[in-house]
Design an enzyme around this catalytic site. Structure first.
Site, PDB file in Angstrom:
ATOM      1  N   LYS A 173      43.899  58.779  37.417  1.00 45.11           N
ATOM      2  CA  LYS A 173      42.725  59.783  36.839  1.00 45.11           C
ATOM      3  C   LYS A 173      43.830  60.320  35.600  1.00 45.11           C
ATOM      4  CE  LYS A 173      39.204  61.965  36.040  1.00 45.11           C
ATOM      5  NZ  LYS A 173      37.605  62.175  36.895  1.00 45.11           N
TER       6      LYS A 173
ATOM      7  N   LYS B  82      41.887  72.609  35.905  1.00 47.29           N
ATOM      8  CA  LYS B  82      42.623  72.751  36.611  1.00 47.29           C
ATOM      9  C   LYS B  82      43.172  71.146  36.886  1.00 47.29           C
ATOM     10  CE  LYS B  82      39.472  69.799  39.284  1.00 47.29           C
ATOM     11  NZ  LYS B  82      39.791  68.808  39.884  1.00 47.29           N
TER      12      LYS B  82
END
Length: 299
Positions: free
Chosen positions: A171, A239
């Protein structure tokens, strides 16, 4: 059909929960804001008053929360998954968090008698609504096979990529590619507009050639219209790029373009645009080009 608890009913979690209901599962949702839980109940699911209440009788537990500390709190807190889930339940973390944290929490879950999978998703809000998410899954192969019917209710491309933490690593790579592609699409659109090209026509032909990509398909129209309703917020991609940069540093891998894109995303966020869709990187390209934001219809 299975009893599935979902912790976190945000932009991604709620449509995932609704699709599980549509697939016939008994879905119990918990969210800090009650309105999201109410929407799940309206769709045929059940609401829980706490994490403990949600997970107590669940066979599968899905967490979809913003960051590593949030996942750790949901898992290990006094009211959390480890303290209240039944032995043998499957914990599927669909959040995007640090791979090292994912590996550590998976070990803690296994020690508590749970079967852990890290299964972050890609595809944005639309992919969650359409149940076409791409899901990269880390964990034991047998646990992946057991959880596959649950994942198939929310995703289309579902691949086991290795042991615990591997899903989060893949990811991170996904977020690196997506951010870099958005930045290049933003630069291309501002470039085309500066030359007063028919940008809609340009996007059409670009999308049909080697430059074609999902960002052009899904984001270009909104970027041209300067509508940045969040399918995936700048805050969250900022983030995620922090995760990428840290993981690359740990592995000793150079990501010069990725690191630069991370700085651009951070700058956009620092200017107060954290709640916008990540395609708002276009605003920063305009600013760096000395172009004042204008009504796109005037171009």
């Amino acid at each position: 059909m299975s009893t599935v608890a979902i912790i976190g009913l945000g932009i991604m979690g709620l449509p995932m929960a609704v699709n599980l209901v549509k697939a016939g599962h008994d879905v119990i949702g918990y969210n800090r804001s009650q309105d999201k839980t109410d929407q799940l109940v309206e769709a045929g699911g059940r609401g829980a008053s706490s994490v403990a209440d949600a997970v107590r009788n669940a066979e599968f537990i899905i967490t979809m929360v913003p960051d590593s500390p949030d996942v750790e709190a949901v898992l290990t807190g006094e009211d959390g998954v480890l303290a209240h889930a039944q032995q043998g339940a499957y914990w599927i973390d669909a959040s995007t968090i640090r791979p090292d944290v994912s590996t550590r929490l998976a070990a803690a879950a296994e020690e508590s008698g749970l079967k852990a999978l890290d299964a972050p998703v890609s595809g944005g809000e639309q992919g969650a609504i359409e149940a076409t998410l791409s899901i990269m899954v880390g964990g034991a192969e047998g646990d992946f096979a057991a959880a596959l019917p649950i994942l198939e209710a929310v995703g289309k491309t579902i691949v086991h990529v290795g042991p615990a933490g591997s899903g989060q690593t893949v990811k991170a790579a996904n977020q690196l590619i997506v951010a870099g592609t958005i930045q290049l699409v933003a630069e291309a659109l501002v470039f085309l507009e500066a030359h007063r090209v028919d940008t809609a026509a340009a996007v059409k032909v670009l999308a049909g050639g080697l430059a074609g990509n999902r960002i052009l398909d899904r984001k270009a129209e909104g970027m041209l219209a300067r509508t940045f309703e969040p399918g995936f917020r700048v805050d969250l991609h900022h983030k995620d790029l922090g995760i990428v940069v840290a993981a690359a540093r740990e592995a000793g891998v150079a990501i010069p373009l990725g690191a630069h894109t991370a700085q651009l995303m951070g700058s956009l966020r620092a200017q107060g645009h954290g709640s916008l869709d990540h395609s708002a990187l276009l605003l920063l390209v305009e600013q760096l080009s000395g172009i004042a934001p204008t009504d796109p219809s005037s171009r």
